[in-house]
Scaffold this motif. Structure first.
Motif, short mmCIF file in Angstrom:
data_model
loop_
_atom_site.label_atom_id
_atom_site.label_comp_id
_atom_site.label_asym_id
_atom_site.label_seq_id
_atom_site.Cartn_x
_atom_site.Cartn_y
_atom_site.Cartn_z
N PRO A 208 10.81 -9.50 4.27
CA PRO A 208 9.53 -10.10 4.67
C PRO A 208 9.69 -11.51 5.24
O PRO A 208 8.90 -11.93 6.09
CB PRO A 208 8.71 -10.11 3.37
CG PRO A 208 9.68 -9.92 2.27
CD PRO A 208 10.80 -9.12 2.84
N GLN A 238 5.71 -8.10 -2.71
CA GLN A 238 6.25 -9.10 -1.79
C GLN A 238 5.16 -9.84 -1.04
O GLN A 238 5.40 -10.96 -0.57
CB GLN A 238 7.23 -8.43 -0.83
CG GLN A 238 8.55 -8.08 -1.50
CD GLN A 238 9.52 -7.40 -0.58
OE1 GLN A 238 9.13 -6.75 0.39
NE2 GLN A 238 10.80 -7.54 -0.85
N THR A 630 -0.08 -5.68 6.58
CA THR A 630 1.16 -6.36 6.22
C THR A 630 2.04 -5.46 5.36
O THR A 630 3.26 -5.42 5.52
CB THR A 630 0.87 -7.68 5.51
OG1 THR A 630 -0.08 -8.44 6.25
CG2 THR A 630 2.14 -8.51 5.36
N LEU A 634 5.76 -4.06 6.51
CA LEU A 634 6.97 -4.17 5.68
C LEU A 634 7.64 -2.81 5.49
O LEU A 634 8.86 -2.69 5.56
CB LEU A 634 6.62 -4.77 4.33
CG LEU A 634 6.47 -6.29 4.27
CD1 LEU A 634 5.98 -6.73 2.91
CD2 LEU A 634 7.80 -6.97 4.58
#
Length: 669
Positions: A208, A238, A630, A634
């Motif tokens: 990330p 994360q 997001t 990832l």
């Protein structure tokens, strides 16, 4: 007369102004400590306002108070305690460990904060010098010096954290490759006991960082391939860790000097409190000033204890403790911080599990876990006669009001994870540059699996992303309205999930276009809003019927009357045409499973948008609870590095049991 009325206020300000400002500064720090921890997992507008106001007022209040004190130069006996408050203002400017920046732009202003740091340190030193606290040999001198040093260190730490968050801190040196040799010093994923996700989240944090901060020297093989279910949880965790990287002091705290600062600050603050207690017995001061000083000192001690405990029981400490770091002082300090030897690698894991059992566990390290919803057709059919929308239209704020009222959020359900898994699995062995790969296809691959549909509907995906989202969103809800009527007695959960995915993509386009690729705007959305709200004279179910009728007219070529009524709009025509086409295909082939097709197109649109969203936008949204895009981005990165596998534990168990029939002794125990 006016001067006479203001005179009591002026007297009050001279007498109590500094005290009020210092107490306000401390109160704002407490508010930030509490609310900053909530915002990582809550996308609330009211919370944003509270955190924003507290963040701005905290710095402004402390800077103004220091400036005021340096100008007035308190020198009398009863004002000496005011000078002693100057170091506390530096400490407040250092902020709390869990919030250094409100937005991503604050990190880029670290040079401005550095300039402010130099000026405020000079101002605080000047206030102490002018008050003769340092010059006189009393207990005030060591107490003031201790608090001044603590304030300088904590303020400087915040500036360093801001600078670190906006630069690639790993570009200067490589981390050593992570490997396991089976020694007692090392911990492998299979031996991590009850909390392996924490381990993987920290070990794979470079990924990330590369996605959101820039290229990093990542070892090509950090871990063996991991299952989708595990990596989905790792990606969620994360988001929380990257929030810490961008908006807190986490990366600085969990170093050897970060731990040393925590220990020194706590001991120095406690020492200052004890020295002040002895000092008060010797000299007489105003009761209010003494009480305020006790509040500042006791509050500072409590905040430092909180900081130390948070550092000890953070998953960052857990990551430092279990990762192999030869001669790593930070790892040694993290190990010692847990004291009992038998705690060792599982101490923080046990702590997190205990918190989870009492209902406050996993959410503290995850993101909001929700996805926004905006149903374009529902909004247009209900806001037409809404009193609030009419008033907003009158003052020129119609769009803002409708977005406020007609957007919501829903939890990201396991069904959505399953749909994502199924779709991503289709591209697992596809070349990453292939147009049909899930990060490139935008619905093309889903249609190609049904060649007869692709020939007729490829125009709906071979266009701009903005138009694809609008067309498929309207068409989806035209179809789902018909589908739910047809299957009213036996609703299918896939239809509900598909509607949520479609609403989420429309939410991104209407409310958060910055979370889409940079060439996407709201112009087409606003044009359609005008048509459906102001040109069409239908409400509720009548609007959906009108859209279907318009779709039939477009397909048959009889659009002249409709064009005269609503004007020409290609996106509107295409959306209605696609909705009618989907219904007709379902009627022609009941086993075509059009709902599944629509869900596949929505997922591919989501993956395309997530992978191409600007890194800055991903990082910015972390401060508001994070975004599903997001998490998806990832997972696509992990698939790119072949870390993601889709073989489930159940599949492996079945394979093992099958093999045990022919090869005894090879099955799982």
């Amino acid at each position: 007369m006016a001067a006479g009325l203001l005179e009591p206020l002026v007297v009050f300000w001279k007498e109590w102004g500094v005290l009020a400002l210092v107490m306000l500064s401390f109160t704002l720090q407490v508010i930030l400590l509490i609310t900053a921890e909530i915002r990582r997992r809550n996308d609330s507008g009211a919370l944003k306002v509270v955190v924003w106001l507290a963040y701005l007022l905290a710095d402004t209040t402390a800077i103004y108070t220091l400036g005021h004190m340096s100008i007035t130069s308190p020198t009398s006996q009863d004002q000496k305690l005011m000078a002693f408050w100057a170091p506390f203002l530096l400490l407040h400017l250092g902020g709390q460990d869990n919030i250094t920046a409100y937005s991503i732009e604050d990190n880029r202003l670290w040079l401005r904060h550095l300039q402010s740091f130099i000026i405020q340190v000079i101002a605080a030193g000047y206030v102490l010098y002018q008050s003769s606290i340092v010059a006189r040999r009393t207990l005030f001198r060591p107490a003031a010096i201790l608090m001044f040093v603590v304030g300088v260190v904590k303020y400087g730490e915040r500036v360093c954290a801001l600078q670190l968050a906006c630069t690639n801190n790993m570009s200067r040196k490589n981390y050593p490759p992570v490997s396991w040799t089976g020694t007692d010093d090392d911990e492998s994923p299979s031996s991590m006991g009850p909390y392996p996700e924490t381990f993987r989240a920290h070990v794979l944090l470079d990924f990330p960082k590369q996605l959101l901060k820039g290229p990093l020297p990542i070892p090509p093989e950090c871990l063996e391939s991991c299952e989708w279910e595990e990596m989905y949880g790792v990606a969620e965790m994360q988001l929380s860790l990257m929030h810490d990287v961008f908006y807190s002091k986490a990366e600085l705290i969990h170093t050897w000097y970060g731990y040393c600062i925590r220990v020194f600050s706590l001991l120095a603050t406690v020492a200052a409190l004890l020295l002040f207690r002895r000092l008060i017995e010797e000299d007489g001061y105003r009761r209010a000033d003494v009480a305020a000083t006790y509040v500042l000192l006791a509050g500072a001690v409590v905040l430092e204890i909180t900081s130390a405990l948070r550092a000890m029981f953070s998953t960052w400490t857990y990551g430092k403790l279990i990762r192999k770091r030869r001669y790593c002082v930070a790892r040694a300090l993290a190990w010692l911080a847990l004291i009992p030897l038998w705690f060792r690698s599982h101490a923080v894991a046990m702590y997190e599990i205990c918190r989870e059992r009492v209902g406050i566990g996993a959410s503290s390290r995850y993101w909001s876990g929700t996805m926004g919803q905006h149903n374009f057709i529902y909004m247009c059919s209900h806001c037409k006669d809404s009193r609030g929308s009419k008033m907003a239209r009158w003052v020129g704020r119609e769009d803002w009001w409708n977005m406020l009222v007609y957007t919501s959020s829903v939890p990201v359900s396991p069904h959505i994870s399953e749909i994502l898994k199924k779709q991503v699995k289709e591209s697992h062995n596809v070349n990453k540059e292939n147009p049909d790969h899930i990060r490139n296809s935008r619905g093309r691959a889903a249609l190609k699996r049904r060649p007869e549909l692709y020939e007729e509907l490829n125009w709906s995906v071979d266009t701009e992303l903005r138009e694809s989202i609008l067309v498929w969103h309207i068409a989806t809800h035209i179809y789902l309205n018909w589908y739910e009527t047809k299957h009213a007695r036996c609703p299918h959960h896939l239809a509900q999930v598909t509607g949520k995915l479609s609403n989420y993509m429309m939410f991104l386009l209407a409310e958060r276009p910055y979370m889409l690729p940079d060439n996407v705007g709201r112009h087409g959305y606003l044009a359609l809003c005008y048509i459906l709200i102001h040109e069409l004279q239908c409400l509720g179910e009548d609007l959906l019927s009108l859209l279907r009728d318009h779709g039939d007219a477009v397909i048959s070529g009889q659009t002249e009357d409709a064009a005269r009524e609503i004007g020409s709009n290609t996106t509107f025509d295409n959306a209605c045409r696609l909705g009618v086409k989907l219904i007709s295909k379902d009627l022609e082939s009941p086993d075509a499973n059009i709902v599944e097709l629509i869900s596949q197109v929505c997922v591919e649109l989501l993956c395309y948008a997530a992978y191409r969203c600007l890194p800055d936008s991903h990082a910015r949204q972390l401060s508001n609870g994070g975004e599903l895009t997001t998490v998806v981005a990832l997972l696509l990165v992990y698939m790119e590095y072949d870390i993601l596998t889709f073989e489930s534990v159940q599949d492996r168990s079945e394979d093992s049991m099958a093999s045990s029939d022919t090869e005894p002794g090879t099955g799982y125990v």
